[in-house]
Design a protein around this motif. Sequence first.
Motif, PDB file in Angstrom:
ATOM      1  N   VAL A  90       0.837  -1.201   0.000  1.00  0.00           N
ATOM      2  CA  VAL A  90       0.000   0.000   0.000  1.00  0.00           C
ATOM      3  C   VAL A  90       0.874   1.254   0.000  1.00  0.00           C
ATOM      4  O   VAL A  90       0.573   2.243  -0.649  1.00  0.00           O
ATOM      5  N   PHE A 147      -3.814  -3.930  -5.729  1.00  0.00           N
ATOM      6  CA  PHE A 147      -4.808  -3.062  -5.094  1.00  0.00           C
ATOM      7  C   PHE A 147      -5.004  -1.744  -5.843  1.00  0.00           C
ATOM      8  O   PHE A 147      -6.113  -1.232  -5.916  1.00  0.00           O
ATOM      9  N   VAL A 161      -8.492   0.296  -5.477  1.00  0.00           N
ATOM     10  CA  VAL A 161      -8.625   1.241  -4.365  1.00  0.00           C
ATOM     11  C   VAL A 161      -8.928   2.635  -4.914  1.00  0.00           C
ATOM     12  O   VAL A 161      -9.820   3.335  -4.430  1.00  0.00           O
ATOM     13  N   LEU A 167     -12.500   2.708  -6.112  1.00  0.00           N
ATOM     14  CA  LEU A 167     -13.444   2.717  -4.994  1.00  0.00           C
ATOM     15  C   LEU A 167     -13.434   4.059  -4.262  1.00  0.00           C
ATOM     16  O   LEU A 167     -14.469   4.496  -3.754  1.00  0.00           O
ATOM     17  N   GLU A 168     -12.287   4.699  -4.201  1.00  0.00           N
ATOM     18  CA  GLU A 168     -12.253   6.034  -3.590  1.00  0.00           C
ATOM     19  C   GLU A 168     -13.184   6.971  -4.350  1.00  0.00           C
ATOM     20  O   GLU A 168     -13.930   7.740  -3.752  1.00  0.00           O
ATOM     21  N   LEU A 170     -16.947   5.629  -3.713  1.00  0.00           N
ATOM     22  CA  LEU A 170     -17.440   5.779  -2.343  1.00  0.00           C
ATOM     23  C   LEU A 170     -17.324   7.220  -1.849  1.00  0.00           C
ATOM     24  O   LEU A 170     -17.927   7.585  -0.840  1.00  0.00           O
ATOM     25  N   VAL A 198     -14.836   8.686  -0.491  1.00  0.00           N
ATOM     26  CA  VAL A 198     -13.959   8.886   0.666  1.00  0.00           C
ATOM     27  C   VAL A 198     -12.564   8.400   0.316  1.00  0.00           C
ATOM     28  O   VAL A 198     -12.378   7.591  -0.596  1.00  0.00           O
ATOM     29  N   LYS A 199     -11.608   8.918   1.053  1.00  0.00           N
ATOM     30  CA  LYS A 199     -10.230   8.465   0.867  1.00  0.00           C
ATOM     31  C   LYS A 199     -10.036   7.155   1.632  1.00  0.00           C
ATOM     32  O   LYS A 199     -10.569   6.984   2.730  1.00  0.00           O
ATOM     33  N   SER A 200      -9.274   6.242   1.060  1.00  0.00           N
ATOM     34  CA  SER A 200      -8.953   5.020   1.792  1.00  0.00           C
ATOM     35  C   SER A 200      -7.895   5.340   2.836  1.00  0.00           C
ATOM     36  O   SER A 200      -7.211   6.355   2.745  1.00  0.00           O
ATOM     37  N   SER A 201      -7.790   4.469   3.829  1.00  0.00           N
ATOM     38  CA  SER A 201      -6.817   4.749   4.887  1.00  0.00           C
ATOM     39  C   SER A 201      -5.389   4.491   4.416  1.00  0.00           C
ATOM     40  O   SER A 201      -4.444   4.939   5.026  1.00  0.00           O
ATOM     41  N   SER A 222      -3.679   2.158   4.815  1.00  0.00           N
ATOM     42  CA  SER A 222      -2.891   1.606   5.905  1.00  0.00           C
ATOM     43  C   SER A 222      -2.527   0.178   5.565  1.00  0.00           C
ATOM     44  O   SER A 222      -3.243  -0.510   4.851  1.00  0.00           O
ATOM     45  N   ARG A 279      -4.397  -4.539   6.798  1.00  0.00           N
ATOM     46  CA  ARG A 279      -5.534  -4.466   7.706  1.00  0.00           C
ATOM     47  C   ARG A 279      -6.379  -5.725   7.745  1.00  0.00           C
ATOM     48  O   ARG A 279      -7.117  -5.942   8.685  1.00  0.00           O
ATOM     49  N   SER A 280      -6.276  -6.566   6.722  1.00  0.00           N
ATOM     50  CA  SER A 280      -7.283  -7.626   6.656  1.00  0.00           C
ATOM     51  C   SER A 280      -6.965  -8.859   7.499  1.00  0.00           C
ATOM     52  O   SER A 280      -7.855  -9.596   7.853  1.00  0.00           O
TER      53      SER A 280
END
Lengths: 277, 277
Positions: free
Chosen positions: B76, B95, B99, B102-103, B106, B108-111, B113, B116-117
Amino acid sequence: MTDTVSDRPVFIVSDSTGITAETFSHAVLSQFEEIAFQAVRLPFIDSMEKADAAARRIQQRADQGGPPPLVFSTLVDSEIADRIRQVPCIFLDLFGAFVQELEDILGVKSSRSVGRSHTNGLSKQYNRRIEAINFSLAHDDGQYIQGLEQADVILVGVSRCGKTPTSLYLAMQYAVRAANYPLIPEDFDRGALPATLLPFRRKLFGLSIQPERLAEVRNERRPNSTYASLKQCRQEIAEAERLMRMENIPWLSTTTRSIEEISTKILDEVGLDRTTY
Amino acid sequence: MTDTVSDRPVFIVSDSTGITAETFSHAVLSQFEEIAFQAVRLPFIDSMEKADAAARRIQQRADQGGPPPLVFSTLVDSEIADRIRQVPCIFLDLFGAFVQELEDILGVKSSRSVGRSHTNGLSKQYNRRIEAINFSLAHDDGQYIQGLEQADVILVGVSRCGKTPTSLYLAMQYAVRAANYPLIPEDFDRGALPATLLPFRRKLFGLSIQPERLAEVRNERRPNSTYASLKQCRQEIAEAERLMRMENIPWLSTTTRSIEEISTKILDEVGLDRTTY
């Protein structure tokens, strides 16, 4: 598991198990923490009839209003995929771009065949996994010591520190013959590893855990016992870590780690990092 | 596990366990049957220091000649990814595209990070999985009948038809409390389900298998026994299938199916197809 209207609907559509699509979508959606997703698996969509049924189901959800459903697809058949695309949804074709790119790079056409990765129930690699699961179950918690020389790794640690789920995961996911053997107060009194393990010292990998977390886990099993007391947990863990350091056994703490993380760290450290497709 | 020069080198690079990247790359590469791939996992690449080490390792492989290594990345952090991209390789960013898309969708900004999964070792969902594994182990092969009312599903079938690995997989992957209970010759003599199971009839799911395959599996465990004879296998399976039909128990054959396929089919049929992220 609440299914509120505000949860963003997600459908995971695959011509096979959907495990790849689910793993992938979970990883990607985990990057969007503030949004709650409600995911529905639609596996084995391998005919036009099933495609119709899947499309109807996604359509029904779309008709309930709210933002359009996200569809994570690993469908390989373009006719089936096109049927799903007719529904008002955000269609994410997970394989498409990569398979295309790899065809160019590798200079061969892909088989475009459905569900090849998880349906090979009679292959050699698959049999190795089943054998590894049987091995790990038979060698859980030191219950069977014959055949330990066939282990790829032997996990050691105090009772309830995470040995069993880790052994099973290593076997199931990676065909690793993972035995596990408990370190118990008698070993600490002697200040030495169990004699059974001495011939296999190089296969040992230790698991440890924070005493507070261990007390929690043990209390679920035997509430208010000496076994579950914080004092006992502290003492066993201090002794186990001392023993592992003394014997030069690589080890890690399981406290905040998932089985997946523990298992992949072990593979990384013991050098079992290769695989053949 | 032969590592010949002609095998196409693949590196799976992740800032976490690499399980998503490995599942995905395996699924995509399975589409190219005529090419042999040799994959190396490089998990937990979460610092520039580790990125340097990973890059060196890929570089070494590239220096051996042949086509450039394929790198499947779920990194990431863009600085870490850029370090790997400096090596002569085919870099596939799994990704990135999704990602980004989807940003936009959706809003919104993805984290952005890392990992995470699979690193949520203390979450509620994770605890449910561990509890399910303990439940399935305790209720393996009918060894413990208390608490069967808490099972999500109870697998039934003759000895060695695949109940145990399937139960464990359902628990581990899906936090499903899967018990399993054997159907034995005594049940067939009575022509009825074990009395213990009668209160839980709606939770039962049957597994069957081809007699030839069952004889093979049993012969590995007890060579040349009556238990493993084709005659005995044929008879037990005919009786078990008759019983399951009579009792209206849904069932499927495990013969050519992997644990993943069996498990997801069961979830699909019993309606456990939802999940919350």
